[in-house]
Enzyme design. Structure first.
Site, PDB file in Angstrom:
ATOM      1  CG  HIS A 158      21.064 -13.357 -12.611  1.00 36.88           C
ATOM      2  ND1 HIS A 158      20.880 -14.692 -12.318  1.00 36.88           N
ATOM      3  CD2 HIS A 158      21.384 -13.312 -13.933  1.00 36.88           C
ATOM      4  CE1 HIS A 158      21.085 -15.423 -13.399  1.00 36.88           C
ATOM      5  NE2 HIS A 158      21.379 -14.614 -14.399  1.00 36.88           N
ATOM      6  CB  SER A 279       4.865   4.857   9.201  1.00 34.56           C
ATOM      7  OG  SER A 279       5.148   4.545  10.544  1.00 34.56           O
ATOM      8  CE  LYS A 285       8.581   3.420   6.206  1.00 35.66           C
ATOM      9  NZ  LYS A 285       8.894   2.217   6.484  1.00 35.66           N
ATOM     10  CD  GLU A 292       4.525  -3.020   1.394  1.00 33.14           C
ATOM     11  OE1 GLU A 292       5.019  -3.636   2.337  1.00 33.14           O
ATOM     12  OE2 GLU A 292       4.191  -1.824   1.470  1.00 33.14           O
TER      13      GLU A 292
END
Ligand code: ARG
Length: 464
Positions: A158, A279, A285, A292
Site C-alpha cells: 500500500h 527543464s 530540474k 515516464e
C-alpha cells in the site's frame, strides 16, 4: 492512378483515388519485404519441383526477386500506392522484370496465405529479438542485485512501510516477472511457427503443391491443419499483442518505482544523466523522462491489443479485408516494447542506489512490528493476540513520539510480561539486519534465500 491492377480482369473502371489511398497498406507493410521475397522464393522452388513451372522460369523468378531485394535495399525501388501492398508491389515489379515467368509466381497462392507467411516469418524474428532483450534486462537487474545483496531497504505494501527487505530481493522480483514474460513469448512462438502457405485463398488448391516442402524451406515447424482457419485467424498476433501489453505493464511498474524513488522525498535512486532530461525553465530540474515515457507508452500497448481484438470480434470466416488492420498495431507494439526494453536496460545498468538512505528508511516506520509479533508467537502467544499487543505498542509509540528502540523494559513489560531483554536487541541498531536474517521460508528475504536466488539466476542468465 497507375496501370491496370493485377486483379482487375473483370473491372472496367479504375479505383477511386481516395479508395486507393484508403485501402493501401504499402506505407507500413513494406517492412515485410524480406519475408515476402523469402516466401516467394520458397514457393517458386516448390512450384518447379512439382512441375508446375519450369526450372528456367524458377531461375528467372529467383533472379528477379534478388534484383528486387537489391533495389529495395539500395533505395531505388519505387513503392507504389496503386499497387496496394508489399505483395503486389513486388509481384508487379517481378512481372516487369521477368514477364511470363513472373506471371506464374502467384500460381497456387493467394495474398491471403502470402500475407500470413510474411507476418509469421517477421514475428519469429521479432519475438526472438524481444526474448533476447528481456534477457539483457534481466542480466542488468542481476548485476545490480549482486551489487546490493548486503543492503536493506523498506519493503512496501500500500506504499506504506511493511517490512525490511534485502535490496537484491526487490530487484530480483523484476527478474521473476520478466522470466514469465519470456515464457509467454516462447509459448506464442510455438503457435506462430506454423506454415500457412498453400492454404491459398481459403479452400486450398487443385494443383499438386507440396506444402511440407515450402514449410521446411522456410523453417516452419509444421503446416497449418485447416485452410479456412489459416486465412481467417489472427489469434497468434493477438497473443503477441497481449504478451507485449503484459510486458509493458511490468516495465511500467518498474518505471513508476524509479520515478517515485527519484523524488527528493525518497532519494532511493540516482538515474544516470543519460536517461534524464532537464527543464526548459527550471534550471535545477533533472527529470526521469525515460521512465515516464516507458510508463506512458504502456497505454498504446494496451490500445493495440484492444484494437485487434475488436477488429476480429464478429468477423465471419474466412478472410475479410478488415484483417489488414492487424499490421499497424502489431508493428507499433513490437517497435514500442523493443524501444522500452532497450531504454529500461540502460537505465537499470547505469542507476545508483542510495543504500544509506534506503537503510535509514527501512529502519523507520515501525517496520519491525511483524518481527515483534513473531517474537511473541515464539513465546506461545496466539498470532491474533500478538498482533493486537504490537498494535498497542505502535499506538503508544506514536503518542509518545518514540520508536521501538526508545522503549525501556518497563514499557515493553506493560504490554506483555513475556517480553524479555532480548526484545531490546531485536529493535536495536541492527534490528533490520536481524529481521531479514531471521527469515526462514523459501523465497523470503533472508540473506541465504537471496543468495540462493542469485545463484539460480546466475545459472540461467550467466554470471555477470
Ligand atoms: N494487404 C492484405 C492484408 O494485409 C493482403 C491480403 C489481401 N487479400 C485480399 N483478398 N484482398 O490483409
Amino acid at each position: 492512378m497507375g496501370q491496370k491492377k493485377l486483379w482487375a480482369g473483370r473491372f472496367t473502371q479504375q479505383t477511386d483515388e481516395a479508395a486507393e489511398r484508403f485501402s493501401s497498406s504499402i506505407q507500413y507493410d513494406k517492412r515485410l519485404y524480406l519475408y515476402d521475397i523469402e516466401g516467394s522464393m520458397a514457393h517458386a522452388v516448390m512450384l518447379a519441383s512439382a512441375g508446375i513451372i519450369s526450372d528456367s522460369e524458377k531461375e528467372r523468378i529467383i533472379n528477379g526477386l534478388e534484383q528486387i531485394k537489391n533495389e529495395i535495399e539500395s533505395g531505388t525501388f519505387e513503392f507504389r500506392v496503386d499497387r496496394e501492398d508489399i505483395h503486389m508491389n513486388i509481384e508487379a515489379r517481378l512481372i516487369e522484370l521477368t514477364g511470363d515467368a513472373g506471371e506464374k509466381l502467384h500460381t497456387a497462392r493467394s495474398r491471403n496465405d502470402q500475407v500470413l507467411t510474411d507476418v509469421r516469418l517477421y514475428l519469429l524474428d521479432a519475438v526472438d529479438n524481444i526474448i533476447c532483450q528481456i534477457t539483457a534486462l534481466q542480466q542488468a537487474f542481476l548485476h545490480k542485485a549482486v551489487q546490493y545483496k548486503n543492503d536493506i531497504m523498506p519493503g512496501f505494501t500500500h506504499m506504506q512501510h511493511a517490512q525490511p527487505v534485502i535490496v537484491a530481493h526487490h530487484l530480483m522480483a523484476y527478474i521473476s516477472m520478466l522470466e514469465r514474460d519470456k515464457e509467454r513469448f516462447s509459448g506464442a512462438r510455438a503457435r506462430i511457427n506454423i506454415s500457412p502457405l498453400g492454404a491459398c485463398a481459403m479452400a486450398g488448391t487443385a494443383l499438386p503443391i507440396d506444402r511440407q516442402m515450402t514449410a521446411h524451406a522456410l523453417g516452419f515447424d509444421a503446416v497449418s491443419r485447416n485452410s479456412i482457419d489459416t486465412v481467417s485467424s489472427r489469434d497468434f498476433i493477438i497473443e503477441v499483442l497481449s504478451d507485449c501489453a503484459i510486458l509493458g505493464s511490468h516495465l511500467s511498474r518498474l518505471a513508476e518505482e524509479l520515478v517515485i524513488w527519484m523524488t527528493p522525498q525518497f532519494r532511493f535512486v540516482a538515474l544516470s544523466d543519460a536517461y534524464c532530461t532537464g527543464s526548459s525553465i527550471m534550471p535545477q530540474k533533472k527529470n526521469p523522462d525515460m521512465a515516464e515515457l516507458i510508463r506512458g507508452k504502456t497505454g498504446r500497448l494496451n490500445g493495440n491489443l484492444i484494437a485487434l481484438l475488436t477488429t476480429v470480434k464478429g468477423l465471419p470466416l474466412s478472410y475479410n479485408r478488415d484483417l489488414q488492420e492487424d499490421k499497424e498495431p502489431l508493428f507499433d507494439s513490437i517497435d514500442t516494447v523493443t524501444a522500452m526494453l532497450t531504454v529500461a536496460q540502460g537505465m537499470i545498468r547505469t542507476m545508483h542506489l542510495n543504500k544509506e538512505r534506503m537503510r535509514a528508511c527501512a529502519d523507520s516506520g515501525f517496520s519491525l512490528a511483524t518481527d515483534i509479533a513473531d517474537y511473541l508467537v515464539g513465546k506461545h502467544i496466539p498470532f491474533r493476540k500478538a498482533h493486537e499487543i504490537v498494535g498497542a505498542v505502535v499506538a503508544y509509540c506514536i503518542e509518545k513520539n518514540k520508536d521501538f528502540a526508545a522503549l525501556d523494559m518497563n514499557e515493553w513489560k506493560s504490554f506483555s510480561d513475556v517480553f524479555g531483554s532480548d526484545i531490546k536487541d531485536m529493535v536495536g541498531a541492527d534490528g533490520i539486519d536481524r529481521s531479514v536474517a531471521a527469515k526462514k521460508s523459501e523465497g523470503s528475504t533472508s540473506p541465504a534465500e537471496v543468495e540462493r536466488q542469485i545463484n539460480h539466476w546466475e545459472t540461467i542468465l550467466g554470471v555477470l
